[in-house]
Write a protein that holds these residues in place. Structure first.
Motif, PDB file in Angstrom:
ATOM      1  N   ASN A 181       0.819  -1.214   0.000  1.00 50.80           N
ATOM      2  CA  ASN A 181       0.000   0.000   0.000  1.00 50.80           C
ATOM      3  C   ASN A 181       0.853   1.265   0.000  1.00 50.80           C
ATOM      4  O   ASN A 181       0.546   2.239  -0.686  1.00 50.80           O
ATOM      5  CB  ASN A 181      -0.927   0.011   1.220  1.00 50.80           C
ATOM      6  CG  ASN A 181      -2.016  -1.043   1.138  1.00 50.80           C
ATOM      7  OD1 ASN A 181      -2.133  -1.743   0.129  1.00 50.80           O
ATOM      8  ND2 ASN A 181      -2.808  -1.162   2.178  1.00 50.80           N
ATOM      9  N   ASP A 234      -6.654  -5.177  -7.712  1.00 56.45           N
ATOM     10  CA  ASP A 234      -7.796  -4.307  -7.372  1.00 56.45           C
ATOM     11  C   ASP A 234      -7.435  -3.347  -6.238  1.00 56.45           C
ATOM     12  O   ASP A 234      -7.816  -2.171  -6.257  1.00 56.45           O
ATOM     13  CB  ASP A 234      -9.009  -5.145  -6.962  1.00 56.45           C
ATOM     14  CG  ASP A 234      -9.666  -5.856  -8.143  1.00 56.45           C
ATOM     15  OD1 ASP A 234      -9.402  -5.447  -9.298  1.00 56.45           O
ATOM     16  OD2 ASP A 234     -10.441  -6.802  -7.917  1.00 56.45           O
ATOM     17  N   ARG A 235      -6.701  -3.851  -5.258  1.00 56.89           N
ATOM     18  CA  ARG A 235      -6.315  -3.022  -4.098  1.00 56.89           C
ATOM     19  C   ARG A 235      -5.394  -1.875  -4.530  1.00 56.89           C
ATOM     20  O   ARG A 235      -5.619  -0.721  -4.148  1.00 56.89           O
ATOM     21  CB  ARG A 235      -5.629  -3.908  -3.046  1.00 56.89           C
ATOM     22  CG  ARG A 235      -4.992  -3.141  -1.884  1.00 56.89           C
ATOM     23  CD  ARG A 235      -4.502  -4.081  -0.790  1.00 56.89           C
ATOM     24  NE  ARG A 235      -3.628  -5.133  -1.274  1.00 56.89           N
ATOM     25  CZ  ARG A 235      -2.325  -4.981  -1.542  1.00 56.89           C
ATOM     26  NH1 ARG A 235      -1.736  -3.799  -1.370  1.00 56.89           N
ATOM     27  NH2 ARG A 235      -1.598  -6.009  -1.954  1.00 56.89           N
ATOM     28  N   GLN A 237      -5.040  -0.707  -7.551  1.00 54.69           N
ATOM     29  CA  GLN A 237      -5.808   0.162  -8.450  1.00 54.69           C
ATOM     30  C   GLN A 237      -6.634   1.174  -7.654  1.00 54.69           C
ATOM     31  O   GLN A 237      -6.646   2.370  -7.972  1.00 54.69           O
ATOM     32  CB  GLN A 237      -6.734  -0.684  -9.330  1.00 54.69           C
ATOM     33  CG  GLN A 237      -7.558   0.131 -10.320  1.00 54.69           C
ATOM     34  CD  GLN A 237      -8.527  -0.743 -11.100  1.00 54.69           C
ATOM     35  OE1 GLN A 237      -9.120  -1.680 -10.564  1.00 54.69           O
ATOM     36  NE2 GLN A 237      -8.677  -0.455 -12.387  1.00 54.69           N
ATOM     37  N   ALA A 238      -7.299   0.705  -6.609  1.00 51.25           N
ATOM     38  CA  ALA A 238      -8.160   1.589  -5.810  1.00 51.25           C
ATOM     39  C   ALA A 238      -7.350   2.676  -5.109  1.00 51.25           C
ATOM     40  O   ALA A 238      -7.769   3.840  -5.054  1.00 51.25           O
ATOM     41  CB  ALA A 238      -8.939   0.760  -4.790  1.00 51.25           C
ATOM     42  N   ILE A 239      -6.182   2.308  -4.579  1.00 51.55           N
ATOM     43  CA  ILE A 239      -5.354   3.295  -3.871  1.00 51.55           C
ATOM     44  C   ILE A 239      -4.889   4.390  -4.819  1.00 51.55           C
ATOM     45  O   ILE A 239      -5.043   5.586  -4.545  1.00 51.55           O
ATOM     46  CB  ILE A 239      -4.137   2.604  -3.213  1.00 51.55           C
ATOM     47  CG1 ILE A 239      -4.582   1.725  -2.039  1.00 51.55           C
ATOM     48  CG2 ILE A 239      -3.122   3.658  -2.730  1.00 51.55           C
ATOM     49  CD1 ILE A 239      -3.474   0.864  -1.457  1.00 51.55           C
ATOM     50  N   ALA A 241      -6.047   5.182  -7.805  1.00 50.32           N
ATOM     51  CA  ALA A 241      -7.178   5.915  -8.386  1.00 50.32           C
ATOM     52  C   ALA A 241      -7.737   6.961  -7.421  1.00 50.32           C
ATOM     53  O   ALA A 241      -8.308   7.967  -7.853  1.00 50.32           O
ATOM     54  CB  ALA A 241      -8.273   4.941  -8.802  1.00 50.32           C
ATOM     55  N   SER A 242      -7.539   6.741  -6.119  1.00 52.57           N
ATOM     56  CA  SER A 242      -8.061   7.695  -5.122  1.00 52.57           C
ATOM     57  C   SER A 242      -7.371   9.052  -5.231  1.00 52.57           C
ATOM     58  O   SER A 242      -7.860  10.044  -4.675  1.00 52.57           O
ATOM     59  CB  SER A 242      -7.907   7.128  -3.707  1.00 52.57           C
ATOM     60  OG  SER A 242      -6.538   7.134  -3.297  1.00 52.57           O
TER      61      SER A 242
END
Length: 249
Positions: A181, A234-235, A237-239, A241-242
């Protein structure tokens, strides 16, 4: 006396590429690279003295027969590697020739430019799109992953932003190296203000080039590393993209 035509040193050519830029692309893989990425799938392209020499005219003669396909759907040519930015003069002249033929140009690079020489400035100008491979924003991890610092690559990203150059960022997800992360947040923070970036592409690590390491007699240190799971992708990508950018994989 006529000056000798400039020559480039290339590793290989792919005439119908579909993953290195928009549309169908004629991709030239240039010889030579200063990074020693642990996951490199073309380790035989690292040697600066290997490969074959070619002139712009010879290269264009190979491209012309594909022009009809390349001009559809925003296709064109891509300079990849190895590392194309190590031969800026040749790539610039090639890109100029491609523009005369109505072909779009894409520079696929790790951004390792120690100095923003006129040759580098000219190359960026002739590139319709830059795909910048950022391996890792944490410099200590980057050094272990590639053998060198990321400072020049990050400076290059900032230069592209200053020039408002159309850019895609590429980030390889390597379990244990770039799937955490904290690293994803660092990439998000770096790129957040860069409104020239159209998207960030996440590329899952694979071992398709492992056999080339063995052929060279080199140890492939990541042979036991498995590709990242969908959940991992996915994890990350989400971080990222935020922070405001479109992120794909």
């Amino acid at each position: 006396m006529h000056a000798e035509p400039i020559q480039g040193r290339i590793h290989s050519i792919e005439s119908f590429g579909t993953v290195d830029g928009p549309g169908i692309r004629f991709i030239v893989f240039f010889q030579g690279c200063v990074m020693r990425c642990l996951y490199c799938h073309n380790p035989d392209s690292q040697n600066m003295k290997a490969g074959r020499l070619i002139t712009v005219e010879e290269l264009m003669s190979e491209i012309v027969s594909y022009k009809h396909f390349l001009t559809k759907n925003g296709g064109g040519v891509t300079a990849s590697g190895g590392e194309a930015i190590l031969q800026p003069g040749f790539v610039t002249e090639w890109f100029k020739a491609c523009h005369k033929e109505g072909l779009t140009t894409c520079l696929d690079t790790n951004g390792y430019a120690k100095h923003f020489t006129q040759a580098i400035i000219d190359l960026v100008k002739e590139s319709d799109l830059v795909m910048l491979d950022l391996k890792q924003i944490n410099d200590e991890i980057h050094k272990k992953l590639t053998g060198i610092s990321n400072r020049y690559s990050i400076d290059f990203a900032k230069y592209l932003h200053q020039q408002n150059k159309r850019t895609w960022i590429r980030y390889v997800i390597v379990p244990g190296w770039s799937d955490d992360n904290a690293s994803a947040h660092l990439l998000g923070q770096l790129t957040a203000p860069m409104d020239n970036i159209e998207k960030i592409e996440l590329l899952p690590f694979h071992t398709l080039g492992a056999h080339k390491w063995k052929e060279l007699g080199w140890k492939f240190e990541l042979e036991d590393v498995k590709p990242p799971s969908t959940e991992t992708m996915d994890r990350i990508q989400a971080i990222i993209a935020s922070y405001g950018h479109t992120v794909t994989y």
